[in-house]
Design an enzyme around this catalytic site. Structure first.
Site: not given
Ligand code: GDP
Ligand code: IMO
Ligand code: MG
Length: 442
Positions: A13, A16, A40-42, A223
């Site tokens: 999270d 990426k 979960g990629h936003t 991840q």
């Molecule tokens: P990922 O899994 O690494 O792609 O990240 P996620 O999407 O799970 O979580 C990152 C969150 O941070 C999302 O809600 C993005 O929209 C948000 N985000 C990304 N970059 C920034 C930033 O520079 N500032 C803020 N406030 N939010 C950001």
């Molecule tokens: P992105 O791509 C954050 C964590 C789970 C748990 C561990 C194992 O959005 O960064 P799993 O379901 O993979 O067997 O769970 O890994 N986990 C993540 N934490 N971001 C993720 O993906 C994750 N995918 C799995 O919370 O601790």
């Molecule tokens: Mg994520």
């Protein structure tokens, strides 16, 4: 041309998807190489929020080839849902390619993942419940169902009839769960196979041709480094290899084709699920950190669970530089720290038992779970970074914060993200074509 890996440098999270989306503009192919719908990629574009679990974040650009590689595991139900969602939002999916070799998450994988984690009591991992561990376990045990089986009814029927009764023994006897009906499972998954057939291809050959034709390829990690099965905080990890080395295996190409590796890190640290987290903050301090700014919103994209939060851990990031061979860093969510008076960064650990100091991650032993962070405290910048578009527009204390990070990690910050939208970005140096930095020979 350049082939670039984008890898999470922390516990997932890191943002990426935002960075992948940004860099996808100059890529021809965007390739997911591991993980499954646990990701979960936003991405936020033109006021629209997209949440991807399996489809590479590059899909929002037209005329890109988006590959879900052989190293991934696919829940077909979720993939079909994602495809349908994109179509309803008028996003073309014709460039999507799914590897024949990717493994399929079956209903028994989901049931076992959830029941197993529940049954672990205080040893639970806190998985996403998306069947990831059991799907990869079957892959390693050579009894998995692959995308090539899913799209061939005869193969699928044969495997379902073999596997479901065996899994039913586990479901019923070990977890007291109801058995699954092989006929029903076959019918449901045959339909998924029909729907996905046109996307399935030998993606490894496709990528090889692309490399030969000097196309630009972006590898999107899911991840993060510390969730890596081999190099993370085992057993509190996922079941695949998010580290940069995983991109070659998970995409089916050789390491000689990789030009650069970009690490993505938040300006602080978060973690979802169980496991040690030395810089974690609790109570009032955590609430203050969480309440800072309006942009925090630290809830898991896939499960909605609140993320654990803490200060930036540079011991952990130094490790990420090492195991991924990072060339540069994309630092995200710096805007979240805008209102703080003081900001801590962890520069070393102290063993709470022996007092020994650690500058590198003591993962090999049991020491990691009992270390205490040694902090340096820096002054906050107390001003909004959200509108900054060049590094010299950042407040001096924000620049000092970044300077200290670069000094300790010995790699540059190439991108700074100051908000969740595409344009909330500062490019400090070309993240794709800059010089290689880690352990250069000669
Ligand atoms: P990922 O899994 O690494 O792609 O990240 P996620 O999407 O799970 O979580 C990152 C969150 O941070 C999302 O809600 C993005 O929209 C948000 N985000 C990304 N970059 C920034 C930033 O520079 N500032 C803020 N406030 N939010 C950001
Ligand atoms: P992105 O791509 C954050 C964590 C789970 C748990 C561990 C194992 O959005 O960064 P799993 O379901 O993979 O067997 O769970 O890994 N986990 C993540 N934490 N971001 C993720 O993906 C994750 N995918 C799995 O919370 O601790
Ligand atoms: Mg994520």
């Amino acid at each position: 041309m350049a082939n670039v890996i984008v890898v999470g440098a922390q516990w997932g999270d890191e943002g990426k998807a935002k960075i992948t989306d940004l860099l996808s503009k100059s890529a021809d192919y965007i390739v997911r190489y591991q993980g499954g719908s646990n990701a979960g990629h936003t991405v936020v574009v033109d006021g629209e929020t997209y949440k991807f679990h399996l489809i590479p974040s590059g899909i929002l650009y037209e005329n890109k080839i988006c590959v879900i590689g052989p190293g991934t595991v696919i829940d077909p139900k979720i993939l079909i849902q994602e495809i349908e969602d994109l179509k309803t939002r008028n996003i073309a999916v014709k460039g999507l390619k799914v590897s024949t070799a990717a493994h399929v998450t079956m209903p028994y994988h989901l049931a076992i993942d959830q029941a197993e984690d529940r049954g672990r009591g205080n040893k639970k991992i806190g998985t996403t419940g998306r069947g990831i561990g059991p799907t990869y376990a079957d892959k390693a045990d050579r009894c998995g169902i692959r995308m090539s089986d899913l799209i061939e009814a005869k193969e699928l029927e044969e495997k379902v009839n073999w596997l479901v009764p065996r899994k039913n023994v586990i479901l019923e006897r070990l977890y007291s769960l109801p058995p699954e009906d092989p006929k029903k499972v076959f019918e449901e998954y045959r339909e998924y196979g029909e729907k996905l057939k046109s996307f399935v291809a030998d993606t490894s050959a496709l990528i090889f041709d692309a490399i030969k034709n000097k196309k630009n390829i972006l590898f999107e990690g899911a991840q993060g480094t510390l969730l890596d099965l081999d190099h993370g905080t085992y057993p509190y990890v996922t079941s695949s290899n998010p580290v940069a080395g995983g991109a070659c295996i998970g995409a089916g190409i050789g390491p000689t084709s990789i030009d650069r590796v970009i690490g993505v890190s938040k300006a602080f640290t978060t973690r979802v699920g169980e496991g040690p987290f030395p810089t974690e903050v609790f109570g009032r301090e955590a609430d203050e950190l969480r309440a800072t700014g309006t942009a925090w919103a630290e809830f898991g994209t896939t499960t909605g669970r609140p993320r654990r939060v803490g200060w930036l851990d540079l011991v952990l990031l130094r490790y990420a530089v090492r195991v991924n061979g990072l060339d540069c860093l994309a630092l995200t969510k710096i805007d979240v720290l805008d209102n703080l008076d003081e900001i801590n960064i962890c520069v070393a650990y102290e063993d709470s038992l022996t007092g020994a100091k650690y500058y590198d991650l003591p993962l090999a032993s049991g020491i990691f779970k009992r270390v205490k962070p040694i902090y340096e405290t820096l002054k906050g910048w107390k001003t909004s970074t959200n509108k900054c578009r060049a590094s010299n527009e950042l407040a001096p204390n924000a620049q000092k914060y970044m300077d200290r990070i670069q000094e300790i990690l010995e790699i540059p910050i190439a991108i700074v993200s100051v908000g969740h939208k595409r344009h909330h970005t500062i490019i400090i140096e070309d993240p794709i074509h800059g010089p290689k930095r880690v352990l250069q020979k000669g």
